[in-house]
Design a protein around this motif. Structure first.
Motif, PDB file in Angstrom:
ATOM      1  N   MET A   1       1.765   0.199  -3.313  1.00  0.00           N
ATOM      2  CA  MET A   1       1.559   0.191  -1.884  1.00  0.00           C
ATOM      3  C   MET A   1       0.539   1.258  -1.533  1.00  0.00           C
ATOM      4  SD  MET A   1       4.188   1.455   1.096  1.00  0.00           S
ATOM      5  CE  MET A   1       4.937  -0.104   1.468  1.00  0.00           C
ATOM      6  N   LEU A   2      -0.388   0.878  -0.661  1.00  0.00           N
ATOM      7  CA  LEU A   2      -1.299   1.837  -0.049  1.00  0.00           C
ATOM      8  C   LEU A   2      -0.836   2.083   1.378  1.00  0.00           C
ATOM      9  CD1 LEU A   2      -4.863   0.520  -0.980  1.00  0.00           C
ATOM     10  CD2 LEU A   2      -3.723   2.541  -1.880  1.00  0.00           C
ATOM     11  N   ALA A   3      -0.891   3.325   1.799  1.00  0.00           N
ATOM     12  CA  ALA A   3      -0.586   3.645   3.185  1.00  0.00           C
ATOM     13  C   ALA A   3      -1.603   4.644   3.691  1.00  0.00           C
ATOM     14  CB  ALA A   3       0.816   4.207   3.326  1.00  0.00           C
TER      15      ALA A   3
ATOM     16  N   TYR B   1      -3.985  10.398  -3.699  1.00  0.00           N
ATOM     17  CA  TYR B   1      -4.326  10.372  -2.274  1.00  0.00           C
ATOM     18  C   TYR B   1      -5.803  10.668  -2.076  1.00  0.00           C
ATOM     19  CZ  TYR B   1      -4.798  15.451  -2.101  1.00  0.00           C
ATOM     20  OH  TYR B   1      -5.231  16.734  -2.306  1.00  0.00           O
ATOM     21  N   GLU B   2      -6.288  10.293  -0.914  1.00  0.00           N
ATOM     22  CA  GLU B   2      -7.635  10.649  -0.480  1.00  0.00           C
ATOM     23  C   GLU B   2      -7.564  11.072   0.972  1.00  0.00           C
ATOM     24  OE1 GLU B   2     -10.804   7.918  -1.147  1.00  0.00           O
ATOM     25  OE2 GLU B   2     -10.623   8.071  -3.318  1.00  0.00           O
ATOM     26  N   LEU B   3      -8.138  12.221   1.254  1.00  0.00           N
ATOM     27  CA  LEU B   3      -8.233  12.730   2.615  1.00  0.00           C
ATOM     28  C   LEU B   3      -9.545  12.247   3.222  1.00  0.00           C
ATOM     29  CD1 LEU B   3      -7.402  14.679   4.925  1.00  0.00           C
ATOM     30  CD2 LEU B   3      -8.576  16.483   3.639  1.00  0.00           C
ATOM     31  N   HIS B   4      -9.463  11.749   4.443  1.00  0.00           N
ATOM     32  CA  HIS B   4     -10.641  11.293   5.162  1.00  0.00           C
ATOM     33  C   HIS B   4     -10.714  12.007   6.503  1.00  0.00           C
ATOM     34  CE1 HIS B   4     -11.400   8.057   2.301  1.00  0.00           C
ATOM     35  NE2 HIS B   4     -10.084   7.875   2.284  1.00  0.00           N
TER      36      HIS B   4
ATOM     37  N   TYR C   1      -8.517   3.254  -5.703  1.00  0.00           N
ATOM     38  CA  TYR C   1      -9.872   3.375  -6.236  1.00  0.00           C
ATOM     39  C   TYR C   1     -10.523   2.016  -6.518  1.00  0.00           C
ATOM     40  CZ  TYR C   1      -8.008   8.033  -6.690  1.00  0.00           C
ATOM     41  OH  TYR C   1      -7.425   9.235  -6.413  1.00  0.00           O
ATOM     42  N   LYS C   2      -9.729   1.024  -6.919  1.00  0.00           N
ATOM     43  CA  LYS C   2     -10.275  -0.290  -7.260  1.00  0.00           C
ATOM     44  C   LYS C   2     -10.968  -0.955  -6.073  1.00  0.00           C
ATOM     45  CE  LYS C   2      -6.963  -1.430 -10.901  1.00  0.00           C
ATOM     46  NZ  LYS C   2      -5.797  -2.266 -11.231  1.00  0.00           N
ATOM     47  N   LYS C   3     -10.388  -0.840  -4.895  1.00  0.00           N
ATOM     48  CA  LYS C   3     -10.974  -1.485  -3.713  1.00  0.00           C
ATOM     49  C   LYS C   3     -12.362  -0.921  -3.414  1.00  0.00           C
ATOM     50  CE  LYS C   3      -7.069  -3.088  -1.077  1.00  0.00           C
ATOM     51  NZ  LYS C   3      -6.632  -3.213   0.297  1.00  0.00           N
TER      52      LYS C   3
END
Length: 102
Positions: free
Chosen positions: A1-3, A35-38, A86-88
């Motif tokens: 799951m991505l959130a 995670y990735e912070l944007h 990362y795949k997307k």
């Protein structure tokens, strides 16, 4: 799951929020989830129970610093998918590298 989620201390919104974001990111780091912070939020990836638990911890933590908190959540839950964080992005970048043909 991505959130993808963002947690905003509404009564602190008149000032800089980086101090509060940093406290939230520390909780996310401690979870061990990717995670990735944007600029407008954070994306985490994991099993649904882990992700929901993490978002709840982050929200409860923000309540310690603010009398009013707004939490927005966007979820992409595809069964059997891992590494989507990362795949997307890589999929889109590969299309760009090919000249945008689809």
């Amino acid at each position: 799951m991505l959130a993808e989620f963002s947690i905003t201390p509404i009564d602190k919104a008149h000032g800089h929020l980086s101090e509060y974001v940093a406290k939230t990111i520390e909780i996310i780091r401690q979870s061990g989830l990717p995670y990735e912070l944007h600029a407008m939020g954070t994306i985490v990836e994991g099993e649904p129970e882990e992700v929901f638990s993490l978002i709840q911890k982050c929200h409860v933590n923000m309540r310690q610093h603010s009398l009013r908190v707004s939490t927005s959540i966007k979820i992409d839950d595809k069964v059997g998918t891992t590494g989507a964080l990362y795949k997307k992005v890589k999929s889109v970048e590969s299309k760009l590298d090919q000249g945008g043909s689809g």
